[in-house]
Scaffold this motif. Structure first.
Motif, PDB file in Angstrom:
ATOM      1  N   GLU A   1       0.842  -1.195   0.000  1.00 51.96           N
ATOM      2  CA  GLU A   1       0.000   0.000   0.000  1.00 51.96           C
ATOM      3  C   GLU A   1       0.878   1.247   0.000  1.00 51.96           C
ATOM      4  OE1 GLU A   1      -3.792   1.819   2.428  1.00 51.96           O
ATOM      5  OE2 GLU A   1      -2.752   0.067   3.198  1.00 51.96           O
ATOM      6  N   PRO A   2       0.601   2.191  -0.902  1.00 47.01           N
ATOM      7  CA  PRO A   2       1.459   3.379  -0.999  1.00 47.01           C
ATOM      8  C   PRO A   2       1.158   4.410   0.091  1.00 47.01           C
ATOM      9  CG  PRO A   2      -0.279   3.515  -2.613  1.00 47.01           C
ATOM     10  CD  PRO A   2      -0.416   2.175  -1.945  1.00 47.01           C
ATOM     11  N   ILE A   3       2.152   5.239   0.372  1.00 42.20           N
ATOM     12  CA  ILE A   3       2.022   6.337   1.326  1.00 42.20           C
ATOM     13  C   ILE A   3       2.023   7.634   0.528  1.00 42.20           C
ATOM     14  CG2 ILE A   3       3.146   7.553   3.243  1.00 42.20           C
ATOM     15  CD1 ILE A   3       4.330   4.846   4.051  1.00 42.20           C
ATOM     16  N   GLY A   4       1.049   8.495   0.795  1.00 44.02           N
ATOM     17  CA  GLY A   4       0.971   9.781   0.121  1.00 44.02           C
ATOM     18  C   GLY A   4       0.217   9.757  -1.192  1.00 44.02           C
ATOM     19  N   CYS A   5      -0.490   8.682  -1.485  1.00 46.67           N
ATOM     20  CA  CYS A   5      -1.280   8.575  -2.718  1.00 46.67           C
ATOM     21  C   CYS A   5      -2.763   8.549  -2.358  1.00 46.67           C
ATOM     22  CB  CYS A   5      -0.923   7.305  -3.487  1.00 46.67           C
ATOM     23  SG  CYS A   5       0.775   7.240  -4.059  1.00 46.67           S
ATOM     24  N   THR A   6      -3.594   8.926  -3.301  1.00 39.00           N
ATOM     25  CA  THR A   6      -5.036   8.949  -3.101  1.00 39.00           C
ATOM     26  C   THR A   6      -5.644   7.664  -3.653  1.00 39.00           C
ATOM     27  OG1 THR A   6      -5.023  11.345  -3.346  1.00 39.00           O
ATOM     28  CG2 THR A   6      -7.143  10.248  -3.556  1.00 39.00           C
ATOM     29  N   PHE A   7      -6.384   6.938  -2.797  1.00 37.89           N
ATOM     30  CA  PHE A   7      -7.077   5.734  -3.241  1.00 37.89           C
ATOM     31  C   PHE A   7      -8.247   6.151  -4.121  1.00 37.89           C
ATOM     32  CE2 PHE A   7     -10.640   2.787  -2.656  1.00 37.89           C
ATOM     33  CZ  PHE A   7     -10.071   1.627  -3.146  1.00 37.89           C
ATOM     34  N   LEU A   8      -8.351   5.550  -5.315  1.00 36.39           N
ATOM     35  CA  LEU A   8      -9.436   5.887  -6.234  1.00 36.39           C
ATOM     36  C   LEU A   8     -10.537   4.838  -6.239  1.00 36.39           C
ATOM     37  CD1 LEU A   8      -7.362   7.242  -9.252  1.00 36.39           C
ATOM     38  CD2 LEU A   8      -8.540   8.545  -7.483  1.00 36.39           C
ATOM     39  N   TYR A   9     -10.182   3.589  -6.504  1.00 34.82           N
ATOM     40  CA  TYR A   9     -11.191   2.543  -6.599  1.00 34.82           C
ATOM     41  C   TYR A   9     -10.534   1.180  -6.561  1.00 34.82           C
ATOM     42  CZ  TYR A   9      -9.777   2.613 -11.527  1.00 34.82           C
ATOM     43  OH  TYR A   9      -9.053   2.594 -12.688  1.00 34.82           O
ATOM     44  N   LYS A  10     -11.363   0.158  -6.398  1.00 35.03           N
ATOM     45  CA  LYS A  10     -10.919  -1.239  -6.434  1.00 35.03           C
ATOM     46  C   LYS A  10     -11.430  -1.841  -7.726  1.00 35.03           C
ATOM     47  CE  LYS A  10     -10.632  -3.726  -2.854  1.00 35.03           C
ATOM     48  NZ  LYS A  10     -10.528  -4.677  -1.770  1.00 35.03           N
ATOM     49  N   ILE A  11     -10.618  -2.659  -8.378  1.00 37.21           N
ATOM     50  CA  ILE A  11     -10.993  -3.277  -9.643  1.00 37.21           C
ATOM     51  C   ILE A  11     -10.687  -4.766  -9.572  1.00 37.21           C
ATOM     52  CG2 ILE A  11      -8.773  -2.778 -10.743  1.00 37.21           C
ATOM     53  CD1 ILE A  11     -10.335  -2.321 -13.362  1.00 37.21           C
ATOM     54  N   GLU A  12     -11.565  -5.557 -10.191  1.00 37.72           N
ATOM     55  CA  GLU A  12     -11.353  -7.002 -10.286  1.00 37.72           C
ATOM     56  C   GLU A  12     -11.386  -7.390 -11.751  1.00 37.72           C
ATOM     57  OE1 GLU A  12     -13.652 -11.132  -9.177  1.00 37.72           O
ATOM     58  OE2 GLU A  12     -13.757  -9.461  -7.751  1.00 37.72           O
ATOM     59  N   SER A  13     -10.415  -8.189 -12.162  1.00 38.07           N
ATOM     60  CA  SER A  13     -10.392  -8.656 -13.545  1.00 38.07           C
ATOM     61  C   SER A  13     -10.235 -10.169 -13.562  1.00 38.07           C
ATOM     62  CB  SER A  13      -9.263  -7.985 -14.333  1.00 38.07           C
ATOM     63  OG  SER A  13      -8.017  -8.493 -13.935  1.00 38.07           O
ATOM     64  N   GLU A  14     -10.901 -10.773 -14.505  1.00 33.03           N
ATOM     65  CA  GLU A  14     -10.810 -12.216 -14.691  1.00 33.03           C
ATOM     66  C   GLU A  14     -10.565 -12.479 -16.163  1.00 33.03           C
ATOM     67  OE1 GLU A  14     -13.504 -16.238 -14.181  1.00 33.03           O
ATOM     68  OE2 GLU A  14     -14.090 -14.411 -13.139  1.00 33.03           O
ATOM     69  N   VAL A  15      -9.524 -13.255 -16.446  1.00 32.61           N
ATOM     70  CA  VAL A  15      -9.175 -13.523 -17.827  1.00 32.61           C
ATOM     71  C   VAL A  15      -8.605 -14.934 -17.938  1.00 32.61           C
ATOM     72  CG1 VAL A  15      -6.860 -12.514 -17.605  1.00 32.61           C
ATOM     73  CG2 VAL A  15      -7.923 -12.625 -19.851  1.00 32.61           C
ATOM     74  N   SER A  16      -8.922 -15.603 -19.035  1.00 31.96           N
ATOM     75  CA  SER A  16      -8.409 -16.944 -19.304  1.00 31.96           C
ATOM     76  C   SER A  16      -7.183 -16.824 -20.198  1.00 31.96           C
ATOM     77  CB  SER A  16      -9.476 -17.796 -19.993  1.00 31.96           C
ATOM     78  OG  SER A  16     -10.571 -17.990 -19.152  1.00 31.96           O
ATOM     79  N   VAL A  17      -6.024 -16.917 -19.592  1.00 32.77           N
ATOM     80  CA  VAL A  17      -4.754 -16.873 -20.316  1.00 32.77           C
ATOM     81  C   VAL A  17      -3.846 -17.950 -19.738  1.00 32.77           C
ATOM     82  CG1 VAL A  17      -4.886 -14.433 -20.974  1.00 32.77           C
ATOM     83  CG2 VAL A  17      -3.895 -15.053 -18.786  1.00 32.77           C
ATOM     84  N   TYR A  18      -2.747 -18.208 -20.441  1.00 33.47           N
ATOM     85  CA  TYR A  18      -1.811 -19.232 -19.992  1.00 33.47           C
ATOM     86  C   TYR A  18      -0.809 -18.715 -18.970  1.00 33.47           C
ATOM     87  CZ  TYR A  18      -3.467 -22.143 -23.825  1.00 33.47           C
ATOM     88  OH  TYR A  18      -4.246 -22.881 -24.663  1.00 33.47           O
ATOM     89  N   ASP A  19      -0.529 -17.418 -18.983  1.00 35.39           N
ATOM     90  CA  ASP A  19       0.572 -16.867 -18.213  1.00 35.39           C
ATOM     91  C   ASP A  19       0.072 -15.800 -17.236  1.00 35.39           C
ATOM     92  OD1 ASP A  19       3.200 -16.390 -17.455  1.00 35.39           O
ATOM     93  OD2 ASP A  19       3.584 -15.000 -19.095  1.00 35.39           O
ATOM     94  N   ALA A  20       0.670 -15.743 -16.046  1.00 34.01           N
ATOM     95  CA  ALA A  20       0.297 -14.733 -15.054  1.00 34.01           C
ATOM     96  C   ALA A  20       0.674 -13.328 -15.518  1.00 34.01           C
ATOM     97  CB  ALA A  20       0.962 -15.043 -13.714  1.00 34.01           C
ATOM     98  N   ASP A  21       1.739 -13.198 -16.304  1.00 34.24           N
ATOM     99  CA  ASP A  21       2.113 -11.877 -16.827  1.00 34.24           C
ATOM    100  C   ASP A  21       1.061 -11.341 -17.793  1.00 34.24           C
ATOM    101  OD1 ASP A  21       4.457 -11.648 -15.367  1.00 34.24           O
ATOM    102  OD2 ASP A  21       5.667 -12.617 -16.923  1.00 34.24           O
ATOM    103  N   ASP A  22       0.474 -12.216 -18.592  1.00 37.55           N
ATOM    104  CA  ASP A  22      -0.611 -11.786 -19.484  1.00 37.55           C
ATOM    105  C   ASP A  22      -1.822 -11.326 -18.681  1.00 37.55           C
ATOM    106  OD1 ASP A  22       0.770 -12.172 -21.815  1.00 37.55           O
ATOM    107  OD2 ASP A  22      -0.077 -14.144 -22.243  1.00 37.55           O
ATOM    108  N   ALA A  23      -2.095 -11.978 -17.559  1.00 32.47           N
ATOM    109  CA  ALA A  23      -3.206 -11.563 -16.710  1.00 32.47           C
ATOM    110  C   ALA A  23      -2.934 -10.185 -16.115  1.00 32.47           C
ATOM    111  CB  ALA A  23      -3.430 -12.589 -15.606  1.00 32.47           C
ATOM    112  N   ARG A  24      -1.684  -9.918 -15.739  1.00 34.43           N
ATOM    113  CA  ARG A  24      -1.318  -8.609 -15.197  1.00 34.43           C
ATOM    114  C   ARG A  24      -1.443  -7.524 -16.257  1.00 34.43           C
ATOM    115  NH1 ARG A  24       2.770  -5.789 -15.780  1.00 34.43           N
ATOM    116  NH2 ARG A  24       4.030  -7.461 -16.620  1.00 34.43           N
ATOM    117  N   VAL A  25      -1.005  -7.804 -17.492  1.00 31.34           N
ATOM    118  CA  VAL A  25      -1.134  -6.827 -18.583  1.00 31.34           C
ATOM    119  C   VAL A  25      -2.608  -6.571 -18.883  1.00 31.34           C
ATOM    120  CG1 VAL A  25      -0.658  -6.425 -21.030  1.00 31.34           C
ATOM    121  CG2 VAL A  25       1.113  -7.366 -19.562  1.00 31.34           C
ATOM    122  N   TYR A  26      -3.440  -7.619 -18.817  1.00 33.72           N
ATOM    123  CA  TYR A  26      -4.879  -7.440 -19.022  1.00 33.72           C
ATOM    124  C   TYR A  26      -5.466  -6.519 -17.950  1.00 33.72           C
ATOM    125  CZ  TYR A  26      -9.820  -8.556 -19.504  1.00 33.72           C
ATOM    126  OH  TYR A  26     -11.176  -8.471 -19.659  1.00 33.72           O
TER     127      TYR A  26
END
Length: 146
Positions: free
Chosen positions: A36-61
């Motif tokens: 959790e950052p210090i000195g930043c403003t929290f905007l919103y929470k987001i959830e994403s679900e994607v069917s990919v082979y790699d965790a890096d692709d899920a992060r880019v999505y």
């Protein structure tokens, strides 16, 4: 027979390349935080679900989804990540990645202090290289500037 084999090989090669997710809409400029950052403003929470082979692709999505939001944000912290099985899948990934992230607006996204390090160290610091140009030894003899 050779044409059918060639067509099938081409189709499988194209299908294998179809799973790679590319950054879009400036999502490559988002900063991923490790706590959790210090000195930043929290905007919103987001959830994403994607069917990919790699965790890096899920992060880019996830980054692409954040960039597509009208709510903005320039830094995010992944609060939870899990996988779930895809049912009735014959071709394609057997699992879906589910990422939940908090999105923040930070004044200096490349220089963010986090709660993990007690706010004393910097998670991402840009490198600044300074050098001085000596115009006296130029081919113009120092006349007319550099």
């Amino acid at each position: 027979m050779k044409k059918v084999f060639g067509f099938c090989t081409l189709f499988l090669a194209l299908a294998a390349c179809g799973g790679m997710i590319k950054p879009e809409n400036g999502s490559q400029y988002l900063t991923q935080l490790d706590a959790e950052p210090i000195g930043c403003t929290f905007l919103y929470k987001i959830e994403s679900e994607v069917s990919v082979y790699d965790a890096d692709d899920a992060r880019v999505y996830l980054e692409n989804r954040i960039a597509d939001q009208a709510r903005g944000g320039n830094a995010y912290w992944i609060t939870s990540q899990r996988t779930r099985p895809n049912e009735w899948v014959i071709f394609g990934p057997e699992r879906s990645f589910v990422l939940v992230a908090n999105v923040y607006d930070c004044p200096h996204p490349n220089n963010v202090r986090t709660a993990k390090d007690g706010g004393t160290s910097v998670t991402a610091t840009p490198v600044v290289v300074e050098y001085q140009v000596n115009c006296n030894d130029s081919m113009y003899g120092g006349q007319g500037g550099c």
